[in-house]
Structures are given as C-alpha cells and as structure tokens.
Design an enzyme around this catalytic site. Structure first.
Site, PDB file in Angstrom:
ATOM      1  N   ASP A  67       0.869  -1.170   0.000  1.00  0.00           N
ATOM      2  CA  ASP A  67       0.000   0.000   0.000  1.00  0.00           C
ATOM      3  C   ASP A  67       0.919   1.237   0.000  1.00  0.00           C
ATOM      4  O   ASP A  67       2.098   1.124   0.356  1.00  0.00           O
ATOM      5  CB  ASP A  67      -0.832  -0.075   1.291  1.00  0.00           C
ATOM      6  CG  ASP A  67      -1.809   1.061   1.400  1.00  0.00           C
ATOM      7  OD1 ASP A  67      -2.429   1.406   0.399  1.00  0.00           O
ATOM      8  OD2 ASP A  67      -1.950   1.599   2.515  1.00  0.00           O
ATOM      9  N   ASP A 126      -0.158   5.026   1.012  1.00  0.00           N
ATOM     10  CA  ASP A 126      -0.408   5.937   2.150  1.00  0.00           C
ATOM     11  C   ASP A 126      -0.525   5.166   3.457  1.00  0.00           C
ATOM     12  O   ASP A 126      -1.304   4.225   3.576  1.00  0.00           O
ATOM     13  CB  ASP A 126      -1.689   6.735   1.897  1.00  0.00           C
ATOM     14  CG  ASP A 126      -1.500   7.699   0.749  1.00  0.00           C
ATOM     15  OD1 ASP A 126      -0.957   8.790   0.974  1.00  0.00           O
ATOM     16  OD2 ASP A 126      -1.857   7.341  -0.386  1.00  0.00           O
TER      17      ASP A 126
HETATM   18  O1  LIG Z   1      -4.525   2.830  -0.814  1.00  0.00           O
HETATM   19  P1  LIG Z   1      -3.625   3.927  -0.298  1.00  0.00           P
HETATM   20  O2  LIG Z   1      -2.336   4.019  -1.056  1.00  0.00           O
HETATM   21  O3  LIG Z   1      -3.428   3.847   1.186  1.00  0.00           O
HETATM   22  O4  LIG Z   1      -4.422   5.262  -0.631  1.00  0.00           O
HETATM   23  C1  LIG Z   1      -5.623   5.594   0.083  1.00  0.00           C
HETATM   24  C2  LIG Z   1      -5.816   7.088   0.010  1.00  0.00           C
HETATM   25  O5  LIG Z   1      -4.625   7.663   0.509  1.00  0.00           O
HETATM   26  C3  LIG Z   1      -4.528   9.090   0.475  1.00  0.00           C
HETATM   27  O6  LIG Z   1      -5.309   9.602   1.518  1.00  0.00           O
HETATM   28  C4  LIG Z   1      -4.830   9.224   2.786  1.00  0.00           C
HETATM   29  O7  LIG Z   1      -3.480   9.700   2.963  1.00  0.00           O
HETATM   30  C5  LIG Z   1      -3.346  11.148   2.921  1.00  0.00           C
HETATM   31  C6  LIG Z   1      -1.862  11.503   2.996  1.00  0.00           C
HETATM   32  O8  LIG Z   1      -1.273  10.970   4.150  1.00  0.00           O
HETATM   33  C7  LIG Z   1      -4.173  11.743   4.066  1.00  0.00           C
HETATM   34  O9  LIG Z   1      -4.084  13.175   4.023  1.00  0.00           O
HETATM   35  C8  LIG Z   1      -5.641  11.313   3.930  1.00  0.00           C
HETATM   36  O10 LIG Z   1      -6.354  11.730   5.103  1.00  0.00           O
HETATM   37  C9  LIG Z   1      -5.724   9.773   3.866  1.00  0.00           C
HETATM   38  O11 LIG Z   1      -7.082   9.366   3.605  1.00  0.00           O
HETATM   39  C10 LIG Z   1      -4.865   9.647  -0.877  1.00  0.00           C
HETATM   40  O12 LIG Z   1      -4.940  11.049  -0.816  1.00  0.00           O
HETATM   41  C11 LIG Z   1      -6.144   9.064  -1.448  1.00  0.00           C
HETATM   42  O13 LIG Z   1      -6.280   9.497  -2.806  1.00  0.00           O
HETATM   43  C12 LIG Z   1      -6.065   7.557  -1.411  1.00  0.00           C
HETATM   44  O14 LIG Z   1      -7.276   7.013  -1.914  1.00  0.00           O
END
Ligand SMILES: O=P(O)(O)OC[C@H]1O[C@H](O[C@H]2O[C@H](CO)[C@@H](O)[C@H](O)[C@H]2O)[C@H](O)[C@@H](O)[C@@H]1O
Length: 141
Positions: free
Chosen positions: A59, A61
């Site tokens: 993954d 984020d």
């Molecule tokens: O599947 P992932 O790679 O974990 O992506 C899921 C989402 O991640 C991001 O949002 C998340 O991380 C951000 C940065 O740390 C944070 O600001 C946010 O609150 C989290 O939800 C990304 O911006 C999304 O587009 C992804 O879907």
C-alpha cells in the site's frame, strides 16, 4: 481497505469520549487476531513459499509514506526508499493504491525514482478525485 488496522490514535480519541482503554485494547487485539502480522508467521510463510514465485504488493499511504494532512506531501522517507528498493531487487514489487495513478506515478517514479516498481491506482476514491476519463476503475502500469 477493509483490512486497514484500527488506528491507535483514533481509538485513543474515542477513549476521551467515553470508551475505556480496555475497549480500545480489545478492539485492537480483535483486529490483530483477524489480520495477523505476517512477521509473526514468517517461518510458516517461507515454508509455504518454497519453490514458488513471491510477489510483493504494498500500500502507499500509511505504509510507504506516513499519513499527513496534505496528500501531495505524503513522501517516502529515505529509510523506506532503501528498504523498498532492496525488496524489489529480490521480488517483483507493486504498489496498489487508492490514489489516482498519475499522482502515484509522480510520487513513486518521478520523485522517489523507484522505477523498478509496478504500480496501480484506483483514481483516489477516498479524495473524491474520480474523473471521468473513460478508463476502467483500475489502471496498471
Ligand atoms: O490505498 P492507499 O495508497 O493507502 O491510498 C488511500 C488514500 O490515501 C490518500 O489519503 C490518505 O493519505 C493522505 C496523505 O497521508 C491523508 O491526508 C488522507 O487523510 C488519507 O485518507 C490519498 O490522498 C487518497 O487518494 C487515497 O485514496
């Protein structure tokens, strides 16, 4: 993802609004039982993987980058960069993310220079950034 771990911080916040720390621990332990850490079963996994091709899916984020307020500033640390690059030397390694693929391409390929990784993004559904590009939900590179 359904299997995302319950964040301890979130649980601790809930503690302040009336959920006891015992409840928080129980929630976390229940999650760990349902989704055991691969590191705790490393030998077993290695036995089962013998003579098989191992592929690593990661993954982005909260895994390769820390969770930060601004998604455009969720960067891979130097330490993580080395670790992933090392893993990718031995196993095909892919990043599967809820982000838009072009943003993932920028962060992983252009910024981090990890061009040996495969990556797939599902257009950032969490951010409501889905654009009508006429593409399928999941793009693979
Ligand atoms: O599947 P992932 O790679 O974990 O992506 C899921 C989402 O991640 C991001 O949002 C998340 O991380 C951000 C940065 O740390 C944070 O600001 C946010 O609150 C989290 O939800 C990304 O911006 C999304 O587009 C992804 O879907």
């Amino acid at each position: 993802m359904m299997s995302s771990s319950p964040h301890r911080k979130k649980i601790l916040k809930e503690v302040n609004i009336g959920v006891s720390s015992d409840d928080a621990d129980v929630t976390y332990l229940s999650w760990e039982i349902k989704y055991p850490s691969a590191l705790n079963s490393f030998q077993q996994i290695m036995r089962q993987a013998r003579n098989k091709q191992i592929v690593i899916f990661l993954d982005y984020d909260g895994t390769l980058s820390p969770i930060v307020d601004d998604p455009d500033r969720a960067f891979i640390s130097n330490e993580m960069h080395s670790a992933v690059r090392n893993v990718a030397k031995y196993f095909p390694t892919a990043i599967i993310s809820g982000r838009r693929r072009d943003k993932l391409t920028f962060l992983v390929y252009e910024l981090a220079g990890l061009t040996e990784l495969y990556h797939a993004g599902s257009h950032g559904g969490v951010d409501q950034e889905i654009e009508d590009e006429g593409n399928e939900d999941l793009d693979f590179t």
